[in-house]
Design an enzyme around this catalytic site. Sequence first.
Site, PDB file in Angstrom:
ATOM      1  N   LEU A  46     -22.814 -31.555 -85.144  1.00  0.00           N
ATOM      2  CA  LEU A  46     -21.530 -30.938 -85.470  1.00  0.00           C
ATOM      3  C   LEU A  46     -21.081 -30.103 -84.271  1.00  0.00           C
ATOM      4  CD1 LEU A  46     -22.462 -29.707 -89.058  1.00  0.00           C
ATOM      5  CD2 LEU A  46     -21.040 -31.699 -88.502  1.00  0.00           C
ATOM      6  N   SER A  47     -19.814 -29.688 -84.292  1.00  0.00           N
ATOM      7  CA  SER A  47     -19.343 -28.862 -83.179  1.00  0.00           C
ATOM      8  C   SER A  47     -20.238 -27.648 -82.987  1.00  0.00           C
ATOM      9  CB  SER A  47     -17.902 -28.401 -83.428  1.00  0.00           C
ATOM     10  OG  SER A  47     -17.018 -29.499 -83.418  1.00  0.00           O
ATOM     11  N   GLU A  48     -20.645 -27.002 -84.097  1.00  0.00           N
ATOM     12  CA  GLU A  48     -21.486 -25.824 -83.986  1.00  0.00           C
ATOM     13  C   GLU A  48     -22.496 -25.767 -85.134  1.00  0.00           C
ATOM     14  OE1 GLU A  48     -21.242 -23.686 -81.513  1.00  0.00           O
ATOM     15  OE2 GLU A  48     -19.237 -24.100 -80.711  1.00  0.00           O
ATOM     16  N   THR A  49     -23.673 -25.273 -84.816  1.00  0.00           N
ATOM     17  CA  THR A  49     -24.645 -24.834 -85.818  1.00  0.00           C
ATOM     18  C   THR A  49     -24.903 -23.354 -85.574  1.00  0.00           C
ATOM     19  OG1 THR A  49     -25.698 -27.006 -85.996  1.00  0.00           O
ATOM     20  CG2 THR A  49     -26.980 -25.097 -86.715  1.00  0.00           C
ATOM     21  N   CYS A  73     -17.890 -18.242 -81.180  1.00  0.00           N
ATOM     22  CA  CYS A  73     -17.425 -19.360 -82.011  1.00  0.00           C
ATOM     23  C   CYS A  73     -16.814 -18.803 -83.281  1.00  0.00           C
ATOM     24  CB  CYS A  73     -18.576 -20.314 -82.341  1.00  0.00           C
ATOM     25  SG  CYS A  73     -18.051 -21.658 -83.439  1.00  0.00           S
TER      26      CYS A  73
END
Length: 264
Positions: A46-49, A73
């Site tokens: 995903l874009s971010e964790t 983020c």
Amino acid sequence: MTETIPIEQVAAFAEGPFQGNPAAVCPLQTWLPEQMMQAIASENNLSETAFYVGSEGHYELRWFTPSCEVDLCGHATLAAGHVVFQREPDLEIVQFSSNSGPLTVRRNGQQLTLDFPLQPGEPCATPTGLNQILGTNVVACLQAMDLMVVVADEREVEAIKPDSEAVAALPGRGLIVTAPGSDSGVDFVSRFFAPSCGIAEDPATGSAHCTLAPYWADRLDRASLVARQLSARGGLLHCALANERVLISGRVIPYLSGVIHIDG
């Protein structure tokens, strides 16, 4: 020996299912090795964790893309706040410490509100070949954490299909492309590309609005703005300037809950 790590996936800045920006959130008792957190983020793809450690409304927070750790983020902070509120329903505000300083998430009716630092852009020269990369004419160019370019029309933002390799060579963490809102009925629109961080296009980018909001507030002469990110999934963000901060609000929609199993 198998290590288990809780994980939640939610969509931030979403208006409905399968919209907004998906983020994974892993609440931790103690920090995992950095290499393991990066491997989990890469596996999630995903874009971010987001990973957080703490209790009783005070937490340390870190974010990883599929390829690197980042200093700020928005959507994954909103997602982390949602997970904390689900686990600690008596809280009204969550305080995070991060590489970008103190950040908060507050309950705001059906929305959650981020309190983030302003990052106004400084006017800069348009990088060579940028019009060709975007297939449009750049009206203005500003540099902050990201390179932000302004184009004349919302349809131009929708139509761009930039080459990821060319975008990755531009200065800054990523590329913001923005224009006044028209067809979408909002104050301004944007898209965000960060291939150098392993993100070809981010669906809804809270941190980019630390630069977008002050620009459009000055240009439109208003402190409260509604923004739409024109990715395939789309995102709706409400922004308000407050001193040297920007308040960014949006809905969070849960998607899945589970457990990561790592065999040692």
